[in-house]
Design a protein around this motif. Sequence first.
Motif, PDB file in Angstrom:
ATOM      1  N   GLU A 184       0.824  -1.211   0.000  1.00 35.28           N
ATOM      2  CA  GLU A 184       0.000   0.000   0.000  1.00 35.28           C
ATOM      3  C   GLU A 184       0.856   1.259   0.000  1.00 35.28           C
ATOM      4  N   GLN A 185       1.922   1.243   0.792  1.00 35.38           N
ATOM      5  CA  GLN A 185       2.842   2.380   0.808  1.00 35.38           C
ATOM      6  C   GLN A 185       3.500   2.537  -0.560  1.00 35.38           C
ATOM      7  N   PHE A 186       3.939   1.428  -1.119  1.00 34.89           N
ATOM      8  CA  PHE A 186       4.621   1.459  -2.416  1.00 34.89           C
ATOM      9  C   PHE A 186       3.702   2.012  -3.506  1.00 34.89           C
ATOM     10  N   LYS A 187       2.418   1.687  -3.411  1.00 35.08           N
ATOM     11  CA  LYS A 187       1.455   2.116  -4.422  1.00 35.08           C
ATOM     12  C   LYS A 187       1.118   3.597  -4.312  1.00 35.08           C
ATOM     13  N   HIS A 188       0.993   4.099  -3.093  1.00 41.68           N
ATOM     14  CA  HIS A 188       0.424   5.435  -2.901  1.00 41.68           C
ATOM     15  C   HIS A 188       1.428   6.525  -2.533  1.00 41.68           C
ATOM     16  N   VAL A 189       2.615   6.142  -2.048  1.00 41.25           N
ATOM     17  CA  VAL A 189       3.600   7.139  -1.613  1.00 41.25           C
ATOM     18  C   VAL A 189       4.800   7.107  -2.559  1.00 41.25           C
ATOM     19  N   PRO A 190       5.133   8.220  -3.191  1.00 43.11           N
ATOM     20  CA  PRO A 190       6.262   8.224  -4.126  1.00 43.11           C
ATOM     21  C   PRO A 190       7.606   8.216  -3.403  1.00 43.11           C
ATOM     22  N   SER A 191       8.615   7.768  -4.101  1.00 41.37           N
ATOM     23  CA  SER A 191       9.981   7.810  -3.584  1.00 41.37           C
ATOM     24  C   SER A 191      10.588   9.186  -3.856  1.00 41.37           C
ATOM     25  N   LEU A 192      11.731   9.444  -3.245  1.00 44.77           N
ATOM     26  CA  LEU A 192      12.474  10.673  -3.538  1.00 44.77           C
ATOM     27  C   LEU A 192      12.800  10.742  -5.025  1.00 44.77           C
ATOM     28  N   LEU A 193      13.198   9.622  -5.594  1.00 45.06           N
ATOM     29  CA  LEU A 193      13.533   9.575  -7.016  1.00 45.06           C
ATOM     30  C   LEU A 193      12.336   9.952  -7.880  1.00 45.06           C
ATOM     31  N   GLU A 194      11.171   9.417  -7.565  1.00 48.75           N
ATOM     32  CA  GLU A 194       9.975   9.711  -8.361  1.00 48.75           C
ATOM     33  C   GLU A 194       9.574  11.178  -8.241  1.00 48.75           C
ATOM     34  N   MET A 195       9.637  11.723  -7.044  1.00 47.02           N
ATOM     35  CA  MET A 195       9.271  13.131  -6.855  1.00 47.02           C
ATOM     36  C   MET A 195      10.253  14.055  -7.571  1.00 47.02           C
ATOM     37  N   ALA A 196      11.544  13.773  -7.441  1.00 47.20           N
ATOM     38  CA  ALA A 196      12.554  14.620  -8.074  1.00 47.20           C
ATOM     39  C   ALA A 196      12.468  14.541  -9.596  1.00 47.20           C
ATOM     40  N   THR A 197      12.201  13.348 -10.110  1.00 44.61           N
ATOM     41  CA  THR A 197      12.056  13.184 -11.560  1.00 44.61           C
ATOM     42  C   THR A 197      10.915  14.038 -12.086  1.00 44.61           C
ATOM     43  N   ARG A 198       9.777  14.007 -11.386  1.00 42.53           N
ATOM     44  CA  ARG A 198       8.631  14.796 -11.841  1.00 42.53           C
ATOM     45  C   ARG A 198       8.903  16.294 -11.723  1.00 42.53           C
ATOM     46  N   ALA A 199       9.590  16.707 -10.677  1.00 41.50           N
ATOM     47  CA  ALA A 199       9.913  18.127 -10.526  1.00 41.50           C
ATOM     48  C   ALA A 199      10.760  18.618 -11.697  1.00 41.50           C
ATOM     49  N   LEU A 200      11.762  17.839 -12.077  1.00 43.05           N
ATOM     50  CA  LEU A 200      12.604  18.231 -13.211  1.00 43.05           C
ATOM     51  C   LEU A 200      11.801  18.244 -14.511  1.00 43.05           C
ATOM     52  N   GLU A 201      10.901  17.293 -14.667  1.00 42.80           N
ATOM     53  CA  GLU A 201      10.043  17.279 -15.859  1.00 42.80           C
ATOM     54  C   GLU A 201       9.196  18.544 -15.932  1.00 42.80           C
ATOM     55  N   LEU A 202       8.641  18.950 -14.806  1.00 35.99           N
ATOM     56  CA  LEU A 202       7.799  20.149 -14.780  1.00 35.99           C
ATOM     57  C   LEU A 202       8.597  21.390 -15.157  1.00 35.99           C
ATOM     58  N   PHE A 203       9.813  21.498 -14.646  1.00 33.06           N
ATOM     59  CA  PHE A 203      10.629  22.662 -14.985  1.00 33.06           C
ATOM     60  C   PHE A 203      11.080  22.621 -16.445  1.00 33.06           C
ATOM     61  N   LYS A 204      11.345  21.435 -16.944  1.00 35.32           N
ATOM     62  CA  LYS A 204      11.726  21.312 -18.355  1.00 35.32           C
ATOM     63  C   LYS A 204      10.549  21.689 -19.257  1.00 35.32           C
ATOM     64  N   GLU A 205       9.343  21.243 -18.881  1.00 34.94           N
ATOM     65  CA  GLU A 205       8.147  21.587 -19.656  1.00 34.94           C
ATOM     66  C   GLU A 205       7.888  23.092 -19.623  1.00 34.94           C
ATOM     67  N   GLU A 206       8.121  23.708 -18.472  1.00 34.62           N
ATOM     68  CA  GLU A 206       7.903  25.149 -18.352  1.00 34.62           C
ATOM     69  C   GLU A 206       8.901  25.928 -19.199  1.00 34.62           C
ATOM     70  N   ASP A 207      10.152  25.483 -19.215  1.00 32.13           N
ATOM     71  CA  ASP A 207      11.206  26.077 -20.036  1.00 32.13           C
ATOM     72  C   ASP A 207      11.379  27.571 -19.754  1.00 32.13           C
ATOM     73  N   ASN A 208      11.493  27.912 -18.483  1.00 33.90           N
ATOM     74  CA  ASN A 208      11.732  29.296 -18.083  1.00 33.90           C
ATOM     75  C   ASN A 208      13.119  29.723 -18.549  1.00 33.90           C
ATOM     76  N   GLU A 209      13.200  30.798 -19.311  1.00 36.89           N
ATOM     77  CA  GLU A 209      14.496  31.233 -19.844  1.00 36.89           C
ATOM     78  C   GLU A 209      15.463  31.651 -18.738  1.00 36.89           C
ATOM     79  N   LYS A 210      14.933  31.938 -17.544  1.00 34.47           N
ATOM     80  CA  LYS A 210      15.793  32.301 -16.415  1.00 34.47           C
ATOM     81  C   LYS A 210      16.290  31.066 -15.658  1.00 34.47           C
ATOM     82  N   GLY A 211      15.777  29.891 -16.027  1.00 32.37           N
ATOM     83  CA  GLY A 211      16.239  28.664 -15.403  1.00 32.37           C
ATOM     84  C   GLY A 211      15.449  28.282 -14.163  1.00 32.37           C
ATOM     85  N   PHE A 212      15.982  27.302 -13.420  1.00 31.34           N
ATOM     86  CA  PHE A 212      15.303  26.838 -12.208  1.00 31.34           C
ATOM     87  C   PHE A 212      16.319  26.552 -11.114  1.00 31.34           C
ATOM     88  N   PHE A 213      15.828  26.583  -9.886  1.00 29.55           N
ATOM     89  CA  PHE A 213      16.599  26.195  -8.706  1.00 29.55           C
ATOM     90  C   PHE A 213      15.775  25.151  -7.967  1.00 29.55           C
TER      91      PHE A 213
END
Length: 415
Positions: A184-213
């Motif tokens: 149940e935990q594995f199904k519903h709670v993301p890992s650090l890797l999964e959360m970080a991957t999605r965060a980078l995807e969101l910033f890449k999709e946004e493509d802010n010319e000033k970049g991201f931190f």
Amino acid sequence: MIGDGFGPAMATFTRTLKGSPLAIDGYVIGTVSTKSANRLITDSAAAATAMATGVLTKNRGIGIFENGTAAGTILEAAIEAGVSCGMVVTSPIHHATPAGFSAHANSRYSEDFITKQQLQKGIKVMFGGGANYYNLPDNRLLAEEMGYHIINDTSQLNSTQLPALGVFAYDGLPFEVDRLNQPEQFKHVPSLLEMATRALELFKEEDNEKGFFLLIEGSEIDWAGHNNDPVAMYYESLQLDQTFEMVMEFAKKDNDTLVILTADHETGGLGIGYHYSNDPGDPYSWEPQVILKSKGSSEYIANKLLPLNGSLLYSTFTEYTGIIPSVEDKLELDNAKNFSEMYHAISLIVSKTARMGWTTDQHTAIDVNMVGYGPLVTHFCGNQHSNQIATKIANIFEWDLELITSRLRHFNTTP
């Protein structure tokens, strides 16, 4: 990236147990000393403040000078410069490290005060735990007013958009070893890797010319260290390294991303190879493979053992750890009368069997590693104090910390 409590011995331990090099191994470029303004041994609040503001402050202080006035952070300066910012952690989002980058408080324990500041800061991604404060009615309303897409389950992660607020646990996320072993935990709670991957995807999709931190923290390496729990320690450290590997793949493709990874301090005083005074065995033995037999963290196993006694207690301990308890081990288990005593007993037995020791259940003053890659990474080579990290980052990207601090001069850091 920050491995909270991740000391050099933990890297050795994780590499040895993994059986192959870590992703961080090829990028170690220096060391970091970690004292706070009032202690040779820092806490996480003062350590985060140093790394975020360039200021040494007192233990428990969040984003403040030692006198209690607010100090501007690199995250705030980045937002001022038009940069998209995010925080991905396995602790509560309002916990000491993310708070040190995104809030100002005389005490790290002013958690509702910190939560409200974070929600109004303009941070585009916040993933972690902390529903105990983020789900309070007034904070939930504030998040909605600030336009956040609020999610609380792994299934929602890939479809969320900016600004994104993901709160996946009441307090901290489960230890990675427990998440992996509980469907149940594995199904519903993301890992650090999964959360970080999605965060980078969101910033890449946004493509802010000033970049991201993006702040990414393996928060619960520290929690495992406080528990002297080598099982939780291994899986938390391995998850941090796997996340670093993913970040490096992103950075190498992007070819214009600075990546640094360090720790705010070491936790536990981990000793690799420990010879107990009455132990007749080989004084140079180390048996880390014992760790891989365990089916959970000491906390998880403690909950299974607490209601039991006698032979059922011992057999269940063996079922979950793979260790047949000695006479001394049985006495440790028998004498554990509450949750804290039980998980400490389990940690002690597993550590002793693996021939590992701990000097403390708190932090230490050991220098920690600096890992880096990308443009101008040479600025972080050699030994440095943790507060130099913020000033170096601000100087490289021309983010104005002094401007932010001047705007905060009348901010009341006491709720």
